[in-house]
Write a protein that holds these residues in place. Structure first.
Motif, PDB file in Angstrom:
ATOM      1  N   ARG A 172      -0.580 -11.374  -1.268  1.00  0.00           N
ATOM      2  CA  ARG A 172      -0.836 -12.199  -2.451  1.00  0.00           C
ATOM      3  C   ARG A 172      -2.143 -11.778  -3.129  1.00  0.00           C
ATOM      4  N   GLN A 173      -3.187 -11.529  -2.344  1.00  0.00           N
ATOM      5  CA  GLN A 173      -4.477 -11.091  -2.900  1.00  0.00           C
ATOM      6  C   GLN A 173      -4.343  -9.738  -3.603  1.00  0.00           C
ATOM      7  N   ARG A 174      -3.669  -8.823  -2.951  1.00  0.00           N
ATOM      8  CA  ARG A 174      -3.482  -7.490  -3.536  1.00  0.00           C
ATOM      9  C   ARG A 174      -2.698  -7.556  -4.832  1.00  0.00           C
ATOM     10  N   LEU A 175      -1.648  -8.381  -4.850  1.00  0.00           N
ATOM     11  CA  LEU A 175      -0.822  -8.480  -6.046  1.00  0.00           C
ATOM     12  C   LEU A 175      -1.557  -9.147  -7.199  1.00  0.00           C
ATOM     13  N   LEU A 176      -2.457 -10.070  -6.897  1.00  0.00           N
ATOM     14  CA  LEU A 176      -3.293 -10.657  -7.952  1.00  0.00           C
ATOM     15  C   LEU A 176      -4.164  -9.585  -8.595  1.00  0.00           C
ATOM     16  N   LEU A 177      -4.778  -8.759  -7.783  1.00  0.00           N
ATOM     17  CA  LEU A 177      -5.608  -7.666  -8.303  1.00  0.00           C
ATOM     18  C   LEU A 177      -4.765  -6.678  -9.098  1.00  0.00           C
ATOM     19  N   ARG A 178      -3.603  -6.371  -8.594  1.00  0.00           N
ATOM     20  CA  ARG A 178      -2.730  -5.395  -9.265  1.00  0.00           C
ATOM     21  C   ARG A 178      -2.215  -5.913 -10.597  1.00  0.00           C
ATOM     22  N   SER A 179      -2.037  -7.212 -10.732  1.00  0.00           N
ATOM     23  CA  SER A 179      -1.427  -7.790 -11.936  1.00  0.00           C
ATOM     24  C   SER A 179      -2.248  -7.554 -13.200  1.00  0.00           C
ATOM     25  N   VAL A 180      -3.527  -7.254 -13.067  1.00  0.00           N
ATOM     26  CA  VAL A 180      -4.360  -7.038 -14.257  1.00  0.00           C
ATOM     27  C   VAL A 180      -4.415  -5.567 -14.675  1.00  0.00           C
ATOM     28  N   ARG A 181      -3.854  -4.685 -13.863  1.00  0.00           N
ATOM     29  CA  ARG A 181      -3.850  -3.265 -14.202  1.00  0.00           C
ATOM     30  C   ARG A 181      -2.749  -2.964 -15.209  1.00  0.00           C
ATOM     31  N   MET A 182      -2.914  -1.892 -15.929  1.00  0.00           N
ATOM     32  CA  MET A 182      -1.903  -1.432 -16.881  1.00  0.00           C
ATOM     33  C   MET A 182      -1.425  -0.055 -16.443  1.00  0.00           C
ATOM     34  N   ASP A 183      -0.611  -0.011 -15.388  1.00  0.00           N
ATOM     35  CA  ASP A 183      -0.057   1.255 -14.946  1.00  0.00           C
ATOM     36  C   ASP A 183       1.363   1.027 -14.440  1.00  0.00           C
ATOM     37  N   ALA A 184       2.013   2.101 -14.052  1.00  0.00           N
ATOM     38  CA  ALA A 184       3.410   2.028 -13.634  1.00  0.00           C
ATOM     39  C   ALA A 184       3.625   1.093 -12.460  1.00  0.00           C
ATOM     40  N   ASN A 185       2.672   1.032 -11.553  1.00  0.00           N
ATOM     41  CA  ASN A 185       2.859   0.230 -10.353  1.00  0.00           C
ATOM     42  C   ASN A 185       2.607  -1.253 -10.585  1.00  0.00           C
ATOM     43  N   ALA A 186       2.097  -1.589 -11.754  1.00  0.00           N
ATOM     44  CA  ALA A 186       1.926  -2.987 -12.118  1.00  0.00           C
ATOM     45  C   ALA A 186       2.889  -3.374 -13.243  1.00  0.00           C
ATOM     46  N   ALA A 187       3.774  -2.453 -13.582  1.00  0.00           N
ATOM     47  CA  ALA A 187       4.672  -2.665 -14.719  1.00  0.00           C
ATOM     48  C   ALA A 187       5.664  -3.797 -14.483  1.00  0.00           C
ATOM     49  N   PHE A 188       6.063  -4.001 -13.252  1.00  0.00           N
ATOM     50  CA  PHE A 188       6.963  -5.105 -12.924  1.00  0.00           C
ATOM     51  C   PHE A 188       6.125  -6.181 -12.250  1.00  0.00           C
ATOM     52  N   PRO A 189       5.853  -7.283 -12.951  1.00  0.00           N
ATOM     53  CA  PRO A 189       4.968  -8.308 -12.383  1.00  0.00           C
ATOM     54  C   PRO A 189       5.603  -9.027 -11.189  1.00  0.00           C
ATOM     55  N   ILE A 190       4.832  -9.154 -10.109  1.00  0.00           N
ATOM     56  CA  ILE A 190       5.306  -9.830  -8.906  1.00  0.00           C
ATOM     57  C   ILE A 190       4.635 -11.202  -8.843  1.00  0.00           C
ATOM     58  N   GLY A 250       0.792  -1.230   0.000  1.00  0.00           N
ATOM     59  CA  GLY A 250       0.000   0.000   0.000  1.00  0.00           C
ATOM     60  C   GLY A 250       0.823   1.278   0.000  1.00  0.00           C
ATOM     61  N   LYS A 251       2.109   1.164  -0.295  1.00  0.00           N
ATOM     62  CA  LYS A 251       2.977   2.340  -0.286  1.00  0.00           C
ATOM     63  C   LYS A 251       2.478   3.416  -1.244  1.00  0.00           C
ATOM     64  N   THR A 252       2.188   3.028  -2.462  1.00  0.00           N
ATOM     65  CA  THR A 252       1.764   4.014  -3.452  1.00  0.00           C
ATOM     66  C   THR A 252       0.413   4.609  -3.096  1.00  0.00           C
ATOM     67  N   THR A 253      -0.506   3.807  -2.621  1.00  0.00           N
ATOM     68  CA  THR A 253      -1.817   4.319  -2.209  1.00  0.00           C
ATOM     69  C   THR A 253      -1.650   5.368  -1.114  1.00  0.00           C
ATOM     70  N   PHE A 254      -0.826   5.066  -0.128  1.00  0.00           N
ATOM     71  CA  PHE A 254      -0.573   6.008   0.961  1.00  0.00           C
ATOM     72  C   PHE A 254       0.144   7.248   0.436  1.00  0.00           C
ATOM     73  N   ALA A 255       1.144   7.041  -0.426  1.00  0.00           N
ATOM     74  CA  ALA A 255       1.910   8.163  -0.980  1.00  0.00           C
ATOM     75  C   ALA A 255       1.020   9.074  -1.825  1.00  0.00           C
ATOM     76  N   LEU A 256       0.073   8.500  -2.546  1.00  0.00           N
ATOM     77  CA  LEU A 256      -0.860   9.313  -3.344  1.00  0.00           C
ATOM     78  C   LEU A 256      -1.723  10.196  -2.447  1.00  0.00           C
ATOM     79  N   LYS A 257      -2.114   9.677  -1.290  1.00  0.00           N
ATOM     80  CA  LYS A 257      -2.879  10.495  -0.333  1.00  0.00           C
ATOM     81  C   LYS A 257      -2.040  11.678   0.125  1.00  0.00           C
ATOM     82  N   LEU A 258      -0.763  11.431   0.411  1.00  0.00           N
ATOM     83  CA  LEU A 258       0.120  12.517   0.821  1.00  0.00           C
ATOM     84  C   LEU A 258       0.332  13.513  -0.321  1.00  0.00           C
ATOM     85  N   GLU A 259       0.415  13.002  -1.526  1.00  0.00           N
ATOM     86  CA  GLU A 259       0.570  13.887  -2.687  1.00  0.00           C
ATOM     87  C   GLU A 259      -0.640  14.818  -2.805  1.00  0.00           C
ATOM     88  N   HIS A 260      -1.824  14.298  -2.573  1.00  0.00           N
ATOM     89  CA  HIS A 260      -3.044  15.114  -2.623  1.00  0.00           C
ATOM     90  C   HIS A 260      -3.063  16.170  -1.519  1.00  0.00           C
TER      91      HIS A 260
END
Length: 156
Positions: free
Chosen positions: A110-128, A8-18
Motif C-alpha cells: 500500500r505504501q509503495r503504491l501510494l508513492l507510485r501513484s504520483v509518478r507519470m510513467d508506464a508503471n504508474a499508468a494503471f492506477p492501483i 518490485g518486479k520492475t525495479t528488479f527487472a531493470l537491474k537485470l536489464e542493466h
C-alpha cells in the motif's frame, strides 16, 4: 518475475536489464503504443490493449530465446496456469526459466503504491486503488512448489 503490483518486479527487472537481459513489460508496451490509462484511452480498452501487448511480447520472447538472449519477463504472473504456460513456451524453444517471486507484505505494498501513484510513467499508468489491491491480493496464486525463488522485502 512474479508478484502483486508494487512488489518490485520492475525495479528488479531493470537491474537485470542493466546486466544485459532483454526486458519485456506489458505496462511499457501499452504505454508506448497507447499512452496513459484513462487519459489517452478509455478504461474499457485496457483489457484488449493488454491482450495485444502480451501477444506481441510472447512473440518477442520466442525470438529472443531463439537468438540466445537472456530475458526477464516483467509481468505479474498471478495465476499458476499462466506461469505454467510460459514455462512450457520457454522450454519449447530451448530456453531455461527461473521463476522469481517477489513477496511483500500488504501494508508495504500500500505504501509503495501510494508513492507510485504520483509518478507519470508506464508503471504508474494503471492506477492501483486500495480496492484493486485487495482484489489482487485475494486473487494472487502464490507460487508453492513451482521451482520458485522467493525474494522477501526487507521491512527495516
Amino acid at each position: 518475475m512474479c508478484g502483486v503490483a508494487g512488489s518490485g518486479k520492475t525495479t528488479f527487472a531493470l537491474k537485470l536489464e542493466h546486466e544485459g537481459f532483454a526486458r519485456l513489460s506489458i505496462d511499457e508496451e501499452i504505454w508506448s503504443t497507447h499512452g496513459r490509462f484513462g487519459v489517452d484511452y478509455p478504461e474499457a480498452d485496457y483489457e484488449s490493449f493488454k491482450e495485444q501487448a502480451e501477444v506481441k511480447l510472447r512473440g518477442e520472447l520466442v525470438r529472443l530465446i531463439q537468438v540466445g538472449r537472456h530475458v526477464v519477463v516483467d509481468f505479474s504472473f498471478w495465476q499458476r496456469q499462466r506461469r505454467e504456460e510460459y514455462k512450457q513456451l520457454i522450454g519449447q524453444y530451448g530456453g531455461e526459466w527461473a521463476l522469481i517471486h517477489l513477496k511483500v507484505q500488504p501494508d508495504e505494498l500500500r505504501q509503495r503504491l501510494l508513492l507510485r501513484s504520483v509518478r507519470m510513467d508506464a508503471n504508474a499508468a494503471f492506477p492501483i486503488t486500495g480496492e484493486i489491491l485487495t482484489r489482487f491480493l485475494n486473487g494472487f496464486e502464490t507460487p508453492d512448489g513451482e521451482g520458485e525463488w522467493v525474494i522477501e522485502a526487507d521491512m527495516t
